[in-house]
Design a protein around this motif. Structure first.
Motif, PDB file in Angstrom:
ATOM      1  N   ASP A  18       0.739  -1.112  -0.034  1.00 38.40           N
ATOM      2  CA  ASP A  18      -0.056  -0.045  -0.057  1.00 38.40           C
ATOM      3  C   ASP A  18       0.774   1.097   0.068  1.00 38.40           C
ATOM      4  N   ARG A  19       1.928   1.223   0.884  1.00 34.50           N
ATOM      5  CA  ARG A  19       2.699   2.324   0.919  1.00 34.50           C
ATOM      6  C   ARG A  19       3.431   2.632  -0.433  1.00 34.50           C
ATOM      7  N   ALA A  20       3.904   1.441  -1.091  1.00 29.91           N
ATOM      8  CA  ALA A  20       4.420   1.595  -2.328  1.00 29.91           C
ATOM      9  C   ALA A  20       3.408   2.333  -3.542  1.00 29.91           C
ATOM     10  N   ARG A  21       2.181   1.664  -3.357  1.00 34.67           N
ATOM     11  CA  ARG A  21       1.207   2.369  -4.505  1.00 34.67           C
ATOM     12  C   ARG A  21       0.564   3.659  -3.936  1.00 34.67           C
ATOM     13  N   THR A  22       0.377   4.094  -2.981  1.00 29.93           N
ATOM     14  CA  THR A  22      -0.043   5.244  -2.543  1.00 29.93           C
ATOM     15  C   THR A  22       0.641   6.436  -2.367  1.00 29.93           C
ATOM     16  N   LYS A  23       1.941   6.108  -1.868  1.00 27.50           N
ATOM     17  CA  LYS A  23       2.870   7.097  -1.412  1.00 27.50           C
ATOM     18  C   LYS A  23       4.186   7.168  -2.176  1.00 27.50           C
ATOM     19  N   ARG A  24       4.121   6.299  -3.164  1.00 24.89           N
ATOM     20  CA  ARG A  24       5.436   5.939  -3.946  1.00 24.89           C
ATOM     21  C   ARG A  24       6.568   5.722  -3.269  1.00 24.89           C
ATOM     22  N   LEU A  25       6.487   4.836  -2.036  1.00 21.83           N
ATOM     23  CA  LEU A  25       7.621   4.715  -1.132  1.00 21.83           C
ATOM     24  C   LEU A  25       8.417   3.516  -1.358  1.00 21.83           C
ATOM     25  N   VAL A  26       9.747   3.449  -1.587  1.00 23.41           N
ATOM     26  CA  VAL A  26      10.515   2.306  -1.990  1.00 23.41           C
ATOM     27  C   VAL A  26      11.033   1.762  -0.788  1.00 23.41           C
ATOM     28  N   THR A  27      10.885   0.382  -0.713  1.00 21.32           N
ATOM     29  CA  THR A  27      11.443  -0.383   0.654  1.00 21.32           C
ATOM     30  C   THR A  27      12.513  -1.411   0.255  1.00 21.32           C
ATOM     31  N   ILE A  28      13.516  -1.306   0.888  1.00 18.01           N
ATOM     32  CA  ILE A  28      14.627  -2.221   0.568  1.00 18.01           C
ATOM     33  C   ILE A  28      14.438  -3.234   1.504  1.00 18.01           C
ATOM     34  N   VAL A  29      14.369  -4.672   1.053  1.00 16.59           N
ATOM     35  CA  VAL A  29      14.157  -5.748   1.962  1.00 16.59           C
ATOM     36  C   VAL A  29      15.641  -6.392   1.975  1.00 16.59           C
ATOM     37  N   ARG A  30      16.076  -6.637   3.324  1.00 15.47           N
ATOM     38  CA  ARG A  30      17.370  -7.175   3.849  1.00 15.47           C
ATOM     39  C   ARG A  30      17.124  -8.659   4.282  1.00 15.47           C
ATOM     40  N   LYS A  31      18.166  -9.297   3.755  1.00 16.50           N
ATOM     41  CA  LYS A  31      17.957 -10.967   4.388  1.00 16.50           C
ATOM     42  C   LYS A  31      19.429 -11.068   5.036  1.00 16.50           C
ATOM     43  N   ARG A  32      19.278 -11.414   6.262  1.00 21.66           N
ATOM     44  CA  ARG A  32      20.610 -11.293   7.058  1.00 21.66           C
ATOM     45  C   ARG A  32      21.293 -10.201   7.177  1.00 21.66           C
ATOM     46  N   GLY A  33      20.696  -8.985   7.123  1.00 20.77           N
ATOM     47  CA  GLY A  33      21.351  -8.017   7.069  1.00 20.77           C
ATOM     48  C   GLY A  33      21.888  -7.336   5.744  1.00 20.77           C
ATOM     49  N   VAL A  34      21.714  -8.168   4.713  1.00 19.87           N
ATOM     50  CA  VAL A  34      22.406  -7.854   3.138  1.00 19.87           C
ATOM     51  C   VAL A  34      21.077  -7.321   2.635  1.00 19.87           C
ATOM     52  N   PRO A  35      21.127  -6.387   2.084  1.00 19.48           N
ATOM     53  CA  PRO A  35      20.026  -5.784   0.935  1.00 19.48           C
ATOM     54  C   PRO A  35      19.941  -6.884  -0.111  1.00 19.48           C
ATOM     55  N   CYS A  36      18.745  -7.281  -0.418  1.00 18.86           N
ATOM     56  CA  CYS A  36      18.670  -8.190  -1.467  1.00 18.86           C
ATOM     57  C   CYS A  36      17.420  -7.988  -2.727  1.00 18.86           C
ATOM     58  N   ALA A  37      16.581  -7.334  -2.072  1.00 23.60           N
ATOM     59  CA  ALA A  37      15.148  -7.147  -3.209  1.00 23.60           C
ATOM     60  C   ALA A  37      14.619  -5.711  -2.536  1.00 23.60           C
ATOM     61  N   ALA A  38      13.758  -5.063  -3.231  1.00 23.23           N
ATOM     62  CA  ALA A  38      12.936  -3.790  -3.120  1.00 23.23           C
ATOM     63  C   ALA A  38      11.722  -4.088  -3.689  1.00 23.23           C
ATOM     64  N   ILE A  39      10.707  -3.457  -2.761  1.00 22.84           N
ATOM     65  CA  ILE A  39       9.453  -3.143  -3.280  1.00 22.84           C
ATOM     66  C   ILE A  39       9.352  -1.857  -3.731  1.00 22.84           C
ATOM     67  N   VAL A  40       9.064  -1.703  -5.126  1.00 25.68           N
ATOM     68  CA  VAL A  40       8.822  -0.092  -5.610  1.00 25.68           C
ATOM     69  C   VAL A  40       7.597  -0.020  -6.364  1.00 25.68           C
ATOM     70  N   PRO A  41       7.101   1.389  -6.209  1.00 22.65           N
ATOM     71  CA  PRO A  41       5.796   1.403  -7.162  1.00 22.65           C
ATOM     72  C   PRO A  41       5.815   0.674  -8.460  1.00 22.65           C
ATOM     73  N   LEU A  42       4.826   0.419  -8.917  1.00 29.17           N
ATOM     74  CA  LEU A  42       4.818  -0.105 -10.380  1.00 29.17           C
ATOM     75  C   LEU A  42       5.182   0.695 -11.343  1.00 29.17           C
ATOM     76  N   SER A  43       4.775   2.106 -11.039  1.00 27.61           N
ATOM     77  CA  SER A  43       4.927   3.251 -11.938  1.00 27.61           C
ATOM     78  C   SER A  43       6.427   3.432 -12.199  1.00 27.61           C
TER      79      SER A  43
END
Length: 77
Positions: A18-43
């Protein structure tokens, strides 16, 4: 931009989407402290923010200097 651990992201996925869609917020997802993925707005994928890999063709020309010439010479044998 916001960073979050994978387990917390799993628990909060609907909120992060919801935050990505409505606020265009990027979220970096870490696995064991290492950035490995991102949730970004589809736009972001529909804009010019994402280039195709083929647009990088030739961008490293001259980076390796003499080493590239040596390797090219070795191909002839």
């Amino acid at each position: 931009m916001y960073e979050i651990d994978a387990e917390e992201a799993r628990q909060k996925l609907p909120e992060l989407l919801d935050r990505a869609r409505t606020k265009r917020l990027v979220t970096i997802v870490r696995k064991r402290g290492v950035p490995c993925a991102a949730i970004v707005p589809l736009s972001y994928l529909r804009e010019d923010n994402v280039k195709s890999i083929s647009s990088l063709r030739g961008s490293g020309k001259g980076v390796y200097g003499d080493a590239a010439e040596f390797v090219e010479g070795e191909r002839d044998w």
